[in-house]
Enzyme design. Structure first.
Site, PDB file in Angstrom:
ATOM      1  N   SER A 187       0.867  -1.190   0.000  1.00  0.00           N
ATOM      2  CA  SER A 187       0.000   0.000   0.000  1.00  0.00           C
ATOM      3  C   SER A 187       0.901   1.237   0.000  1.00  0.00           C
ATOM      4  CB  SER A 187      -0.876   0.004   1.260  1.00  0.00           C
ATOM      5  OG  SER A 187      -0.059   0.191   2.407  1.00  0.00           O
ATOM      6  N   ASP A 232      -1.140  -1.568  -4.068  1.00  0.00           N
ATOM      7  CA  ASP A 232      -2.502  -1.585  -3.524  1.00  0.00           C
ATOM      8  C   ASP A 232      -2.994  -0.152  -3.295  1.00  0.00           C
ATOM      9  OD1 ASP A 232      -4.772  -2.825  -2.503  1.00  0.00           O
ATOM     10  OD2 ASP A 232      -3.980  -2.960  -0.467  1.00  0.00           O
ATOM     11  N   HIS A 233      -4.220   0.128  -3.670  1.00  0.00           N
ATOM     12  CA  HIS A 233      -4.853   1.446  -3.446  1.00  0.00           C
ATOM     13  C   HIS A 233      -3.980   2.625  -3.883  1.00  0.00           C
ATOM     14  CE1 HIS A 233      -8.412  -0.065  -1.399  1.00  0.00           C
ATOM     15  NE2 HIS A 233      -7.628  -0.911  -0.760  1.00  0.00           N
ATOM     16  N   GLU A 255     -11.318   0.458  -9.077  1.00  0.00           N
ATOM     17  CA  GLU A 255     -12.404   0.222  -8.121  1.00  0.00           C
ATOM     18  C   GLU A 255     -13.606   1.110  -8.424  1.00  0.00           C
ATOM     19  OE1 GLU A 255     -11.260   0.145  -3.952  1.00  0.00           O
ATOM     20  OE2 GLU A 255     -13.174   1.039  -3.381  1.00  0.00           O
ATOM     21  N   ALA A 309     -11.567  -8.168   3.121  1.00  0.00           N
ATOM     22  CA  ALA A 309     -12.126  -9.521   3.182  1.00  0.00           C
ATOM     23  C   ALA A 309     -11.609 -10.349   4.353  1.00  0.00           C
ATOM     24  CB  ALA A 309     -11.827 -10.236   1.874  1.00  0.00           C
ATOM     25  N   ASP A 351      -5.099  -8.185   4.764  1.00  0.00           N
ATOM     26  CA  ASP A 351      -4.082  -7.454   5.511  1.00  0.00           C
ATOM     27  C   ASP A 351      -4.337  -7.621   7.005  1.00  0.00           C
ATOM     28  OD1 ASP A 351      -2.260  -5.729   6.583  1.00  0.00           O
ATOM     29  OD2 ASP A 351      -2.737  -4.029   5.318  1.00  0.00           O
ATOM     30  N   THR A 352      -5.560  -7.285   7.433  1.00  0.00           N
ATOM     31  CA  THR A 352      -5.902  -7.303   8.863  1.00  0.00           C
ATOM     32  C   THR A 352      -5.573  -8.639   9.540  1.00  0.00           C
ATOM     33  OG1 THR A 352      -7.594  -5.626   8.563  1.00  0.00           O
ATOM     34  CG2 THR A 352      -7.848  -7.069  10.465  1.00  0.00           C
TER      35      THR A 352
HETATM   36  P1  13P Z   1      -8.617  -6.308   5.298  1.00  0.00           P
HETATM   37  O1  13P Z   1      -8.476  -5.081   6.134  1.00  0.00           O
HETATM   38  O2  13P Z   1      -9.970  -6.921   5.465  1.00  0.00           O
HETATM   39  O3  13P Z   1      -7.541  -7.304   5.514  1.00  0.00           O
HETATM   40  O4  13P Z   1      -8.550  -5.844   3.766  1.00  0.00           O
HETATM   41  C1  13P Z   1      -7.307  -5.557   3.187  1.00  0.00           C
HETATM   42  C2  13P Z   1      -7.423  -4.919   1.851  1.00  0.00           C
HETATM   43  O5  13P Z   1      -8.468  -4.805   1.263  1.00  0.00           O
HETATM   44  C3  13P Z   1      -6.181  -4.429   1.238  1.00  0.00           C
HETATM   45  O6  13P Z   1      -6.398  -3.799   0.013  1.00  0.00           O
HETATM   46  O1  G3H Z   2      -6.631  -1.725   2.071  1.00  0.00           O
HETATM   47  C1  G3H Z   2      -5.818  -1.243   2.817  1.00  0.00           C
HETATM   48  C2  G3H Z   2      -4.651  -2.017   3.256  1.00  0.00           C
HETATM   49  O2  G3H Z   2      -4.975  -2.866   4.315  1.00  0.00           O
HETATM   50  C3  G3H Z   2      -3.513  -1.120   3.553  1.00  0.00           C
HETATM   51  O3  G3H Z   2      -3.662  -0.431   4.726  1.00  0.00           O
HETATM   52  O4  G3H Z   2      -2.891   1.904   4.296  1.00  0.00           O
HETATM   53  O5  G3H Z   2      -2.778   0.854   6.584  1.00  0.00           O
HETATM   54  O6  G3H Z   2      -1.224   0.099   4.775  1.00  0.00           O
HETATM   55  P1  G3H Z   2      -2.565   0.687   5.108  1.00  0.00           P
HETATM   56 ZN    ZN Z   3      -8.259  -2.679   0.076  1.00  0.00          ZN
END
Ligand code: 13P
Ligand code: G3H
Ligand code: ZN
Length: 308
Positions: A49, A81-82, A133, A209, A252-253
Site C-alpha cells: 500500500s 494496492d490502493h 475500483e 475480506a 491485511d488485517t
Molecule cells: P482487510 O483489512 O480486510 O484485511 O482488507 C485488506 C485490503 O483490502 C487491502 O487492500
Molecule cells: O486496504 C488497505 C490495506 O490494508 C492497507 O492499509 O494503508 O494501513 O497500509 P494501510
Molecule cells: Zn483494500
C-alpha cells in the site's frame, strides 16, 4: 522476474477460484506469506500500500519481494494496492511491479473513469495490468479510508470497464477494511456480485475480506490486546463470493492480528528474551499459519503449476 498478475488471475478466472493478495510491510510478513504459498503450492500476489511504501520504502519492499520471487518455485506477483498518488503509480511501473491499482473510487463516476483510463494507458505501455475500483469499500486503515459503503452498480461497472480498459475490477458488495467490519449480522450482496460477474467478463477483486479469526483474536487478547468488537467476513461468505466470481481476495488485517498475537505471546511469556529474531520469528510463523488458511479457503492450493 515477477509473474504477471494478469496471467495468474486469468487462470483463476477460468478455473473459478481466487488468488490470495497479501499486504506486506516488512521482511517477516513477506517471508511468512511466501512460506505459506510454497507449503501449499499456490500462486500469490504480494501487495504494497502507499502506507507500506511510506513506512519501509518502495525499493526495499520491491527488492524483498523480488528476492522471494527469484528464489521461489511458486508464481509471485507484486502489486501496488490502493494507488492514489500518480507519482507512486509511476514509480511502481518503472520498478517493474506486475500490476498497479488506481483507487479513484472516492471520485464521481466520470472523474474515476478519467483517472483510471490515464493509469491504464500508462501501465499498458509497459505491459503492466491495472486494477480499478467502482463503488466504495468501507472502513479505515492507515491511508485508506471511507465512512460509508456504496455498493457497485452492475450497469455502471460494465460501462466503467468498457470505457477504462482496466484489467481487474474491485467491487463493493458490503465488505470493509480493518478489524471492525460489521455490527451484528453479516451479509454480503451476492445478488449484486452475480449481476456484475454476468456483465463484466473480468477477474473481480474483493477488498476488506479478512476473516478476523477468533482463535487469533483470543490468543492476542490472552496476552493483553484490546480488540473488543472486532468482526470479520465469515468463511462461508468468502466461499460464496468465490463461487460467484471473485478471483482475487485482499488480506491485511488477519496478518496484522497474527503478527500481534505472536509478538505479544513472546513478550508476555518470555520476558527475558530481547533478541529480535526470537521475538519476530514466532510472529512470522503465525503469519504463515493464517496465510495457509486463507489460501485453502480461496481454493488456490495446488494451483502453482505451469504459471511462472
Ligand atoms: P482487510 O483489512 O480486510 O484485511 O482488507 C485488506 C485490503 O483490502 C487491502 O487492500
Ligand atoms: O486496504 C488497505 C490495506 O490494508 C492497507 O492499509 O494503508 O494501513 O497500509 P494501510
Ligand atoms: Zn483494500
Amino acid at each position: 522476474m515477477f509473474t504477471a498478475t494478469k496471467k495468474i488471475l486469468q487462470k483463476a478466472h477460468q478455473g473459478n477460484y481466487a488468488i490470495a493478495h497479501f499486504n506486506i510491510n516488512n521482511l517477516e510478513i513477506m517471508q511468512g506469506v511466501v512460506q505459506a504459498a510454497e507449503n501449499l503450492k499456490a500462486p500469490i500476489i504480494l501487495a504494497t500500500s502507499e502506507g507500506a511504501i511510506k513506512y519501509a520504502g518502495i525499493n526495499f519492499l520491491k527488492d524483498l519481494a523480488y528476492t522471494a520471487s527469484e528464489l521461489s518455485k511458486v508464481p509471485i506477483a507484486l502489486h501496488l494496492d490502493h494507488g492514489q498518488d500518480i507519482e507512486i503509480i509511476r514509480r511502481s511501473i518503472r520498478l517493474g511491479y506486475s500490476s498497479v491499482m488506481i483507487d479513484a473510487s472516492h471520485e464521481k463516476f466520470q472523474r474515476n473513469t478519467q483517472l483510471t483510463k490515464r493509469v491504464v494507458s500508462l501501465a499498458h505501455r509497459h505491459n503492466i495490468s491495472v486494477e480499478a475500483e467502482l463503488g466504495t469499500i468501507g472502513g479505515v486503515e492507515d491511508l485508506v479510508s471511507a465512512k460509508n459503503i456504496i455498493y457497485t452498480d452492475p450497469d455502471k461497472a460494465k460501462e466503467f470497464v468498457e470505457k477504462t480498459g482496466c484489467d481487474f475490477l474491485a467491487v463493493a458488495i458490503g465488505t470493509s477494511h480493518g478489524a471492525y467490519k460489521f455490527h451484528g449480522e453479516v451479509k454480503l450482496r451476492m445478488d449484486i456480485l452475480k449481476e456484475i460477474k454476468r456483465k463484466v467478463k473480468l477477474p473481480l477483486v474483493l477488498h476488506g475480506a479478512s476473516g478476523v479469526p477468533s482463535a487469533v483474536v483470543k490468543q492476542a487478547e490472552k496476552y493483553g490486546a484490546k480488540l473488543h468488537g472486532v468482526q470479520g467476513v465469515p468463511d462461508t461468505q468468502i466461499k460464496l463470493a468465490v463461487k460467484n466470481g471473485i478471483n482475487k481476495i485482499n488480506t491485511d488485517t488477519d496478518l496484522r492480528l497474527a503478527f500481534d498475537a505472536g509478538i505479544r505471546e513472546i513478550i508476555e511469556t518470555k520476558p527475558a528474551v530481547f533478541d529480535p529474531r526470537k521475538m519476530l520469528g514466532p510472529a512470522r510463523d503465525a503469519i504463515t499459519k493464517v496465510a495457509e488458511q486463507r489460501i485453502k479457503l480461496f481454493g488456490s492450493k495446488g494451483k502453482a503449476g505451469g504459471s511462472r
